[in-house]
Design a protein around this motif. Sequence first.
Motif, PDB file in Angstrom:
ATOM      1  N   PRO A 103       1.599 -30.732 -58.565  1.00 56.48           N
ATOM      2  CA  PRO A 103       0.696 -29.745 -59.171  1.00 56.48           C
ATOM      3  C   PRO A 103      -0.757 -30.217 -59.161  1.00 56.48           C
ATOM      4  N   LEU A 104      -1.647 -29.289 -58.919  1.00 55.08           N
ATOM      5  CA  LEU A 104      -3.078 -29.611 -58.879  1.00 55.08           C
ATOM      6  C   LEU A 104      -3.565 -30.099 -60.235  1.00 55.08           C
ATOM      7  N   GLY A 105      -2.999 -29.581 -61.313  1.00 61.53           N
ATOM      8  CA  GLY A 105      -3.436 -29.976 -62.652  1.00 61.53           C
ATOM      9  C   GLY A 105      -2.908 -31.310 -63.119  1.00 61.53           C
ATOM     10  N   GLY A 106      -2.171 -32.015 -62.285  1.00 61.07           N
ATOM     11  CA  GLY A 106      -1.627 -33.313 -62.663  1.00 61.07           C
ATOM     12  C   GLY A 106      -0.287 -33.183 -63.367  1.00 61.07           C
ATOM     13  N   GLY A 107       0.162 -34.276 -63.919  1.00 60.84           N
ATOM     14  CA  GLY A 107       1.474 -34.289 -64.556  1.00 60.84           C
ATOM     15  C   GLY A 107       2.545 -34.663 -63.557  1.00 60.84           C
ATOM     16  N   PRO A 108       3.800 -34.682 -64.002  1.00 61.27           N
ATOM     17  CA  PRO A 108       4.892 -35.072 -63.104  1.00 61.27           C
ATOM     18  C   PRO A 108       5.057 -34.098 -61.951  1.00 61.27           C
ATOM     19  N   ALA A 109       5.589 -34.613 -60.838  1.00 66.70           N
ATOM     20  CA  ALA A 109       5.908 -33.757 -59.698  1.00 66.70           C
ATOM     21  C   ALA A 109       6.986 -32.753 -60.105  1.00 66.70           C
ATOM     22  N   LEU A 110       7.096 -31.704 -59.309  1.00 66.69           N
ATOM     23  CA  LEU A 110       8.003 -30.603 -59.643  1.00 66.69           C
ATOM     24  C   LEU A 110       8.898 -30.314 -58.451  1.00 66.69           C
ATOM     25  N   LEU A 111      10.206 -30.271 -58.677  1.00 66.46           N
ATOM     26  CA  LEU A 111      11.126 -29.847 -57.623  1.00 66.46           C
ATOM     27  C   LEU A 111      11.046 -28.330 -57.483  1.00 66.46           C
ATOM     28  N   GLU A 131       4.593 -25.931 -46.420  1.00 68.11           N
ATOM     29  CA  GLU A 131       3.175 -25.821 -46.099  1.00 68.11           C
ATOM     30  C   GLU A 131       2.500 -27.178 -46.256  1.00 68.11           C
ATOM     31  N   THR A 132       1.535 -27.443 -45.397  1.00 71.91           N
ATOM     32  CA  THR A 132       0.884 -28.752 -45.397  1.00 71.91           C
ATOM     33  C   THR A 132      -0.390 -28.794 -46.230  1.00 71.91           C
ATOM     34  N   GLY A 133      -0.971 -27.669 -46.555  1.00 71.68           N
ATOM     35  CA  GLY A 133      -2.224 -27.654 -47.301  1.00 71.68           C
ATOM     36  C   GLY A 133      -2.042 -27.186 -48.720  1.00 71.68           C
ATOM     37  N   PRO A 134      -3.139 -26.970 -49.416  1.00 69.11           N
ATOM     38  CA  PRO A 134      -3.067 -26.439 -50.784  1.00 69.11           C
ATOM     39  C   PRO A 134      -2.397 -25.069 -50.788  1.00 69.11           C
ATOM     40  N   VAL A 135      -1.579 -24.811 -51.790  1.00 65.73           N
ATOM     41  CA  VAL A 135      -0.835 -23.561 -51.853  1.00 65.73           C
ATOM     42  C   VAL A 135      -0.627 -23.175 -53.316  1.00 65.73           C
ATOM     43  N   ALA A 136      -0.553 -21.883 -53.575  1.00 63.99           N
ATOM     44  CA  ALA A 136      -0.232 -21.376 -54.907  1.00 63.99           C
ATOM     45  C   ALA A 136       1.187 -20.829 -54.880  1.00 63.99           C
ATOM     46  N   LEU A 137       2.008 -21.273 -55.793  1.00 64.88           N
ATOM     47  CA  LEU A 137       3.404 -20.854 -55.876  1.00 64.88           C
ATOM     48  C   LEU A 137       3.639 -20.083 -57.164  1.00 64.88           C
TER      49      LEU A 137
END
Length: 239
Positions: A103-111, A131-137
């Motif tokens: 996540p862009l906002g930091g914190g633990p990674a997310l599955l 996707e290899t670049g920034p993305v919004a999910l």
Amino acid sequence: MNRRWHRPGWFAVALTLCGVALFSSLGSWQLRRAAEKEQLLAAFARTAQTAPVSLSEARRTASTQHFPHVRVEGRFDTAHAYLLDDQIRGQRTGVILYGVFEPLGGGPALLVNRGFLPRREDREMPVPAAETGPVALSGLYAPVPGSGLRLGGNALPGQTTWPKKTIYLDTDEIAADIGRALDDRVLLLDPDPASGFERIWTPELMPPERHRGYAFQWFSFVVAALAIFTLLHWRKESS
């Protein structure tokens, strides 16, 4: 031959009453569980239609009865992914692909549950790259799917090719495998016909219909206990 009521002993009465009370309690409990599961499924369906919130807010408000609809920006870790193997959808078997998302906002990674891929008999199953670049999910912030009996221990350290395969999802084991902190929930991505994945989400739980079936069985035991008690004490006698 006439039938006559024979006064039952105290033990027979006590045993029958205990059985009736126990079976009735279990049947009622199964009906309550069916109602709770229906409420949970309804809440799950409603959440999917709500406006998404931030991941930080979802982490604060998520509960066993609440699956926040989330929008999160960040990047996929394209070097790491996992295939949850031996999954069944209708009459088909296949895998569910999980990506590791930062996540862009930091914190633990997310599955991130990218969806179901059916197994193909005629050729090797293609696994779409992330996707290899920034993305919004956007998707549902939900608990990790349940698993049955775990056999063979943790198979991840012994694998050297990616994506790695597993028959259950354990966020602690995956966190150790990728060497970083990992959220204990997952993101179920919103459906997208262009993605190549099948995404039909429901909570991982016993359906209400099965609870009602178990309730019917317990209440049947109540009827059986009363019938046996009556037959044993309403006996034929010689006239």
